[in-house]
Enzyme design. Structure first.
Site, PDB file in Angstrom:
ATOM      1  CG  ASN A   8       2.018   6.372   9.655  1.00 24.31           C
ATOM      2  OD1 ASN A   8       1.427   7.481  10.131  1.00 24.31           O
ATOM      3  ND2 ASN A   8       1.370   5.441   9.021  1.00 24.31           N
ATOM      4  CE  LYS A  10       0.452   3.012  11.433  1.00 27.14           C
ATOM      5  NZ  LYS A  10       0.194   1.607  11.362  1.00 27.14           N
ATOM      6  CG  HIS A  94      -0.987   3.636   5.678  1.00 28.86           C
ATOM      7  ND1 HIS A  94      -1.984   2.865   6.509  1.00 28.86           N
ATOM      8  CD2 HIS A  94       0.213   3.673   6.317  1.00 28.86           C
ATOM      9  CE1 HIS A  94      -1.069   1.973   7.299  1.00 28.86           C
ATOM     10  NE2 HIS A  94       0.281   2.636   7.329  1.00 28.86           N
ATOM     11  CD  GLU A  96      -3.172   1.787   9.822  1.00 26.73           C
ATOM     12  OE1 GLU A  96      -2.939   2.801  10.026  1.00 26.73           O
ATOM     13  OE2 GLU A  96      -2.500   0.995  10.313  1.00 26.73           O
ATOM     14  CD  GLU A 163       3.452   0.978   5.510  1.00 29.97           C
ATOM     15  OE1 GLU A 163       4.434   1.238   6.242  1.00 29.97           O
ATOM     16  OE2 GLU A 163       2.246   1.390   5.424  1.00 29.97           O
ATOM     17  N   GLY A 169       1.980  -3.470  12.246  1.00 31.26           N
ATOM     18  CA  GLY A 169       1.436  -3.708  13.843  1.00 31.26           C
ATOM     19  C   GLY A 169       1.071  -4.888  14.208  1.00 31.26           C
ATOM     20  CB  SER A 208       6.691  -5.432  12.275  1.00 30.26           C
ATOM     21  OG  SER A 208       5.116  -5.334  12.573  1.00 30.26           O
TER      22      SER A 208
HETATM   23  P1  PGA Z   1       4.103  -0.471  11.842  1.00 29.72           P
HETATM   24  O1  PGA Z   1       3.289   0.289  11.128  1.00 29.72           O
HETATM   25  O2  PGA Z   1       5.782  -0.190  11.987  1.00 29.72           O
HETATM   26  O3  PGA Z   1       3.422  -0.202  13.412  1.00 29.72           O
HETATM   27  O4  PGA Z   1       3.795  -1.959  11.486  1.00 29.72           O
HETATM   28  C1  PGA Z   1       3.919   0.581   9.599  1.00 29.72           C
HETATM   29  C2  PGA Z   1       2.833   1.625   8.815  1.00 29.72           C
HETATM   30  O5  PGA Z   1       1.850   1.178   8.980  1.00 29.72           O
HETATM   31  O6  PGA Z   1       3.362   2.465   8.063  1.00 29.72           O
END
Ligand code: PGA
Length: 248
Positions: A8, A10, A94, A96, A163, A169, A208
């Site tokens: 992903n 983003k 997601h 976000e 998640e 992140g 992460s």
């Molecule tokens: P990350 O993001 O691996 O940077 O923690 C995962 C995601 O939001 O899909």
């Protein structure tokens, strides 16, 4: 069950950067057959990515979609447009999108139905915040998101991603035990919705994931893949993740 690992990206990478990544990444993974490899660039780079992926074992996903088929919805992208651009999957729900764009379970549910109707696969995300975890609400939140997000949804073409928001992140990965505990719980909720078909639904872990922790996460009984943000932006790092070693 075949593992499923998705990148992903983003809001990262131009068209040129997308092509460069794929030109280096695709040859490095061409022998990998026991994992579905998926990359989700931003909308603007989808067509270029589809061109680069042609004839390869890497599949294209978008990061979002709108549920209507067409019309006066300035700025939105319909499921059929994603099919046209070469997508096979769409990420929906997601955290976000839920946090910054106020998408609730009903919006997520509408998007999932529209995506499946268009013949695309769904990567449906759920997960609790730190506050919810610390308040002992993890299972309630996950149950609500899964039951409402998937209400009336057929499980063919469905992948679920767990998640935990506090792990996205932040460099704070869920421990193997925390991941397995919630994945088993999600499997249970899915059994309530789909009976024995729940055993065939892949449940990804996201938050992460790195080349260093992927092996132990993938060894969990109910973890069937990963959704990777930061560590998917460099070809060498994402290659290591999709080539994880199965621990027995
Ligand atoms: P990350 O993001 O691996 O940077 O923690 C995962 C995601 O939001 O899909």
């Amino acid at each position: 069950m075949k593992y499923f690992i998705a990148a992903n990206w983003k809001m990262n990478k131009t068209i040129g950067e997308t092509r460069d990544f794929l030109k280096s990444f695709i040859p490095m993974v061409k022998e990998l057959r026991d994992v579905d490899i998926v990359v989700a660039p931003p909308f603007t780079a989808l067509s270029a990515a589809a061109e680069e992926m042609k004839g390869s074992n890497v599949l294209l996903s978008s990061q979002d979609v709108f549920w209507e088929e067409k019309g006066a919805y300035t700025g939105e992208v319909a499921p059929a447009m994603l099919v046209d651009a070469g997508c096979r999957h769409v990420i929906v729900g997601h955290s976000e999108r839920r946090q910054y764009f106020h998408e609730d379970d009903q919006v997520v549910n509408k998007k999932i139905k529209a995506v499946l109707k268009a013949g695309l696969g769904v990567i449906f995300c759920c997960g609790e915040s730190l506050e919810e975890r610390e308040g002992g609400k993890t299972f309630d939140v996950i149950r609500r998101e899964v039951e409402q997000g998937l209400a009336g949804v057929d499980p063919d073409n469905l992948v679920v991603a767990y998640e935990p928001i506090w792990a996205i992140g932040t460099g704070k990965t869920a421990t193997v035990d925390q991941a397995q505990e919630v994945h088993a719980f999600i499997r249970n909720v899915l059994s309530g919705l789909y009976g024995s078909r729940a055993g065939e639904i892949r449940i990804l872990y996201g938050g992460s994931v790195t080349p260093e922790n992927v092996d132990s996460l993938m060894a969990c009984k109910d973890v069937n893949g990963a959704l990777v943000g930061g560590a998917s932006l460099k070809p060498e790092s994402f290659v290591k993740i999709v080539s994880f070693k199965k621990e027995s």
